[in-house]
Design an enzyme around this catalytic site. Structure first.
Site, PDB file in Angstrom:
ATOM      1  N   ASN A 133       1.809  -9.393  -3.051  1.00  0.00           N
ATOM      2  CA  ASN A 133       1.339  -8.061  -3.460  1.00  0.00           C
ATOM      3  C   ASN A 133       0.789  -7.324  -2.236  1.00  0.00           C
ATOM      4  OD1 ASN A 133      -0.737  -9.956  -3.349  1.00  0.00           O
ATOM      5  ND2 ASN A 133      -1.875  -9.126  -5.070  1.00  0.00           N
ATOM      6  N   THR A 181       5.225  -1.301  -2.805  1.00  0.00           N
ATOM      7  CA  THR A 181       5.917  -0.667  -3.935  1.00  0.00           C
ATOM      8  C   THR A 181       6.436   0.736  -3.627  1.00  0.00           C
ATOM      9  OG1 THR A 181       3.840   0.220  -4.703  1.00  0.00           O
ATOM     10  CG2 THR A 181       4.490  -1.895  -5.639  1.00  0.00           C
ATOM     11  N   GLY A 195       0.691  -5.947   1.637  1.00  0.00           N
ATOM     12  CA  GLY A 195       1.713  -5.424   2.536  1.00  0.00           C
ATOM     13  C   GLY A 195       1.025  -4.989   3.804  1.00  0.00           C
ATOM     14  N   HIS A 196       1.277  -5.705   4.886  1.00  0.00           N
ATOM     15  CA  HIS A 196       0.637  -5.348   6.143  1.00  0.00           C
ATOM     16  C   HIS A 196       1.686  -4.813   7.109  1.00  0.00           C
ATOM     17  CE1 HIS A 196      -2.941  -8.259   5.310  1.00  0.00           C
ATOM     18  NE2 HIS A 196      -2.965  -7.165   4.586  1.00  0.00           N
ATOM     19  N   GLN A 229      -5.667  -7.298   0.151  1.00  0.00           N
ATOM     20  CA  GLN A 229      -6.242  -6.308  -0.773  1.00  0.00           C
ATOM     21  C   GLN A 229      -7.645  -5.902  -0.280  1.00  0.00           C
ATOM     22  OE1 GLN A 229      -4.924  -9.354  -2.576  1.00  0.00           O
ATOM     23  NE2 GLN A 229      -3.020  -8.314  -2.227  1.00  0.00           N
ATOM     24  N   THR A 273      -7.217  -7.118  -8.754  1.00  0.00           N
ATOM     25  CA  THR A 273      -6.182  -8.133  -8.625  1.00  0.00           C
ATOM     26  C   THR A 273      -6.762  -9.456  -9.140  1.00  0.00           C
ATOM     27  OG1 THR A 273      -4.500  -9.065  -7.155  1.00  0.00           O
ATOM     28  CG2 THR A 273      -6.701  -8.740  -6.197  1.00  0.00           C
ATOM     29  N   LYS A 293      -5.681  -3.298   7.581  1.00  0.00           N
ATOM     30  CA  LYS A 293      -6.141  -4.608   8.087  1.00  0.00           C
ATOM     31  C   LYS A 293      -5.120  -5.242   9.024  1.00  0.00           C
ATOM     32  CE  LYS A 293      -6.660  -6.067   3.848  1.00  0.00           C
ATOM     33  NZ  LYS A 293      -6.496  -4.802   3.127  1.00  0.00           N
ATOM     34  N   GLY A 312      -7.980  -1.861  -0.742  1.00  0.00           N
ATOM     35  CA  GLY A 312      -6.779  -2.334  -0.050  1.00  0.00           C
ATOM     36  C   GLY A 312      -6.153  -1.226   0.772  1.00  0.00           C
ATOM     37  N   ASP A 313      -5.146  -1.594   1.561  1.00  0.00           N
ATOM     38  CA  ASP A 313      -4.414  -0.641   2.410  1.00  0.00           C
ATOM     39  C   ASP A 313      -5.296   0.036   3.448  1.00  0.00           C
ATOM     40  OD1 ASP A 313      -2.219  -1.115   0.731  1.00  0.00           O
ATOM     41  OD2 ASP A 313      -2.931   0.414  -0.671  1.00  0.00           O
ATOM     42  N   GLU A 314      -6.327  -0.639   3.892  1.00  0.00           N
ATOM     43  CA  GLU A 314      -7.245  -0.022   4.863  1.00  0.00           C
ATOM     44  C   GLU A 314      -6.685  -0.046   6.280  1.00  0.00           C
ATOM     45  OE1 GLU A 314      -8.071  -2.618   2.971  1.00  0.00           O
ATOM     46  OE2 GLU A 314      -9.703  -2.026   1.630  1.00  0.00           O
TER      47      GLU A 314
HETATM   48  P1  IMP Z   1      -1.581  -7.138  -8.663  1.00  0.00           P
HETATM   49  O1  IMP Z   1      -2.340  -7.712  -7.516  1.00  0.00           O
HETATM   50  O2  IMP Z   1      -0.126  -6.937  -8.379  1.00  0.00           O
HETATM   51  O3  IMP Z   1      -1.816  -7.901  -9.923  1.00  0.00           O
HETATM   52  O4  IMP Z   1      -2.142  -5.652  -8.937  1.00  0.00           O
HETATM   53  C1  IMP Z   1      -3.462  -5.410  -9.401  1.00  0.00           C
HETATM   54  C2  IMP Z   1      -4.046  -4.155  -8.764  1.00  0.00           C
HETATM   55  O5  IMP Z   1      -4.234  -4.380  -7.371  1.00  0.00           O
HETATM   56  C3  IMP Z   1      -3.137  -2.933  -8.851  1.00  0.00           C
HETATM   57  O6  IMP Z   1      -3.962  -1.775  -8.948  1.00  0.00           O
HETATM   58  C4  IMP Z   1      -2.410  -2.911  -7.524  1.00  0.00           C
HETATM   59  O7  IMP Z   1      -1.963  -1.630  -7.163  1.00  0.00           O
HETATM   60  C5  IMP Z   1      -3.521  -3.393  -6.610  1.00  0.00           C
HETATM   61  N1  IMP Z   1      -3.043  -4.056  -5.398  1.00  0.00           N
HETATM   62  C6  IMP Z   1      -2.548  -5.299  -5.283  1.00  0.00           C
HETATM   63  N2  IMP Z   1      -2.252  -5.589  -4.005  1.00  0.00           N
HETATM   64  C7  IMP Z   1      -2.572  -4.498  -3.287  1.00  0.00           C
HETATM   65  C8  IMP Z   1      -2.538  -4.192  -1.879  1.00  0.00           C
HETATM   66  O8  IMP Z   1      -2.146  -4.995  -1.029  1.00  0.00           O
HETATM   67  N3  IMP Z   1      -2.978  -2.961  -1.532  1.00  0.00           N
HETATM   68  C9  IMP Z   1      -3.457  -2.065  -2.433  1.00  0.00           C
HETATM   69  N4  IMP Z   1      -3.525  -2.322  -3.746  1.00  0.00           N
HETATM   70  C10 IMP Z   1      -3.092  -3.521  -4.170  1.00  0.00           C
END
Ligand code: IMP
Length: 432
Positions: free
Chosen positions: A38, A306, A40-41, A225, A240, A16, A12-14
């Site tokens: 979850n 976050t 964030g773009h 993600q 996730t 996109k 994630g966070d590449e």
């Molecule tokens: P959840 O999706 O909130 O349940 O988190 C599960 C895992 O995915 C955790 O390690 C989060 O930090 C990670 N995660 C969820 N959404 C993102 C995202 O958009 N970017 C990066 N990591 C993510």
């Protein structure tokens, strides 16, 4: 019937959001098929920075219709806030240009509380979730007791379902996790007020997308993600709860399998991760600070959702090749090449040492336990000193930066068709 897919090839966070933004210019529909807020773009257009968690970032283009597919989990609170923010910023959001699938699963405040309570109960084994209630909402979906957006349209039955949901959640919160529950009637009232606002946006989305495809429209599927956070193929259990790979597009949008024009894999020129779990090429100390930045720039490596500092490391081609296979990536978009400027040497992971053997490919399904036993084998490339942020053509890149990109192409067998060298919309190099 062109379907293009953008997926994250890492954790994630590449970047996109910016890729979707670029490809949206030639798309009619931009659709999200997995995850929730979850994600964030961040998209930078001129002076304006948009941080979007739910609404597909392509919606910034006036002619694009944004779609929230059934594979997603939707927090109405976040959606209403985001719609207001976009309208205030001059990006018009209305039911003609934002479609919400009636089969999307709803996130409630109880899911958020359960997410946090569950994490707290795990102590040192925490996954490091975003605390957005994603996991608990998908748990309800799989347990066949989830609330779907279509239910909002039948107020009386929905109220009863909400009461059952909050009552059950309260049992879990108080009896199992020993944390305070929610005031049920107040929650129902608040939730109904919120969901009322999204009623006009709810559609049976699958057939609408199919019709658009039959009419020759172009669809861009926006993954959230990254591959290594995929519930099935990621670094389980540090993943996730949704399908983050290209395979999820059809089921997450409610359409049949059909030809795909291209699958664009987005990867940073290095590697980052938020949350817990194995990360073979992870760095600490000075080099980590160099790649992460201080947090003073919007592009520094701190979570969009976050604000957590991201873990950083060297590019891992074993994992990138794994992502290539799983997603059938047809081209790569490499982001943040500019961040590597100034390094004398750049190590790139080309294999792992595992149980006394050298692995060139991942011969297991990504599970955390095995990946944690792998140590990287690096090939070290020569770096470059020049600032890349003003480069707009391939030939303007320093020879060693081109060498870095060519090395990735050789090792993955896929063309790198785009490279970004700065946060601005225009700060990229196209090779197609
Ligand atoms: P959840 O999706 O909130 O349940 O988190 C599960 C895992 O995915 C955790 O390690 C989060 O930090 C990670 N995660 C969820 N959404 C993102 C995202 O958009 N970017 C990066 N990591 C993510």
């Amino acid at each position: 019937m062109p379907i293009n897919i953008v997926i994250g090839a890492q954790w994630g966070d590449e970047g996109k959001g910016r890729v979707v933004d670029l490809l949206s210019e030639n798309s009619d529909l931009v659709a999200r098929y997995n995850g929730g807020d979850n994600a964030g773009h961040t998209v930078t257009v001129g002076e304006k920075i948009y941080k979007l968690h739910l609404v597909p970032s392509g919606i910034i283009h006036p002619r694009v219709i944004g779609v929230l597919g059934n594979g997603m989990v939707l927090n109405p609170q976040t959606l209403v806030e985001e719609m207001t923010m976009l309208n205030e910023a001059g990006v018009s959001i209305n039911p003609e240009r934002l479609w919400i699938s009636d089969a999307v699963q709803l996130i409630t405040p109880a899911h958020r509380l359960l997410d946090r309570a569950q994490e707290a109960s795990l102590g040192k084994s925490q996954i490091g979730t975003t605390g957005r209630g994603i996991g608990p909402a998908y748990v309800d979906k799989v347990a066949r007791r989830g609330l779907r957006a279509g239910e909002i349209l039948e107020a009386e039955a929905f109220t009863t379902r909400l009461r059952t949901h909050f009552t059950e959640a309260n049992h879990l919160l108080t009896d199992w996790y020993h944390v305070p529950g929610l005031e049920i009637e107040q929650q129902i009232e608040d939730y109904l007020r919120l969901t009322d606002q999204i009623k006009p946006y709810i559609h049976r989305v699958g057939p609408l997308i199919q019709k658009a495809l039959n009419d020759g429209k172009t669809i861009l599927a926006e993954g959230a993600q990254g591959t290594l956070l995929d519930l099935e193929q990621g670094t389980y259990p540090f993943v996730t709860s949704s399908c983050t790979t290209s395979a999820g597009v059809f089921s997450g949008l409610g359409i049949g399998i059909q030809p795909v024009n291209k699958v664009v894999g987005v990867t940073k020129a290095f590697q980052t991760r938020v949350g817990a779990g194995p990360f073979p090429t992870e760095l600490e100390g000075e080099m980590a600070n160099f790649l992460r930045g201080t947090g003073s720039n919007p592009w520094d490596e701190f979570g969009t959702t976050t604000g957590r500092p991201r873990r950083v490391g060297w590019l891992d081609l074993v994992l990138l090749n794994y992502a290539r296979e799983i997603n059938a990536i047809s081209e790569l978009f490499i982001t943040k090449l500019d961040i590597l400027s100034g390094l004398e040497h750049i190590p790139v992971c080309v294999g792992y040492k595992h149980n006394g053997k050298v692995l060139l490919t991942l011969d297991f399904s990504g599970e955390a336990k095995l990946l944690a036993q792998c140590t990287p084998v690096y090939e070290t490339l020569t770096g470059w000193k020049e600032n890349l942020t003003n480069c707009r053509h391939w030939n303007e890149l320093p020879e060693n930066a081109r060498g870095y990109i060519r090395f990735i192409e050789e090792q993955t067998g896929i063309p790198v068709l785009n490279i970004s060298v700065g946060p601005e919309r225009t700060a990229s190099i196209s090779r197609s």
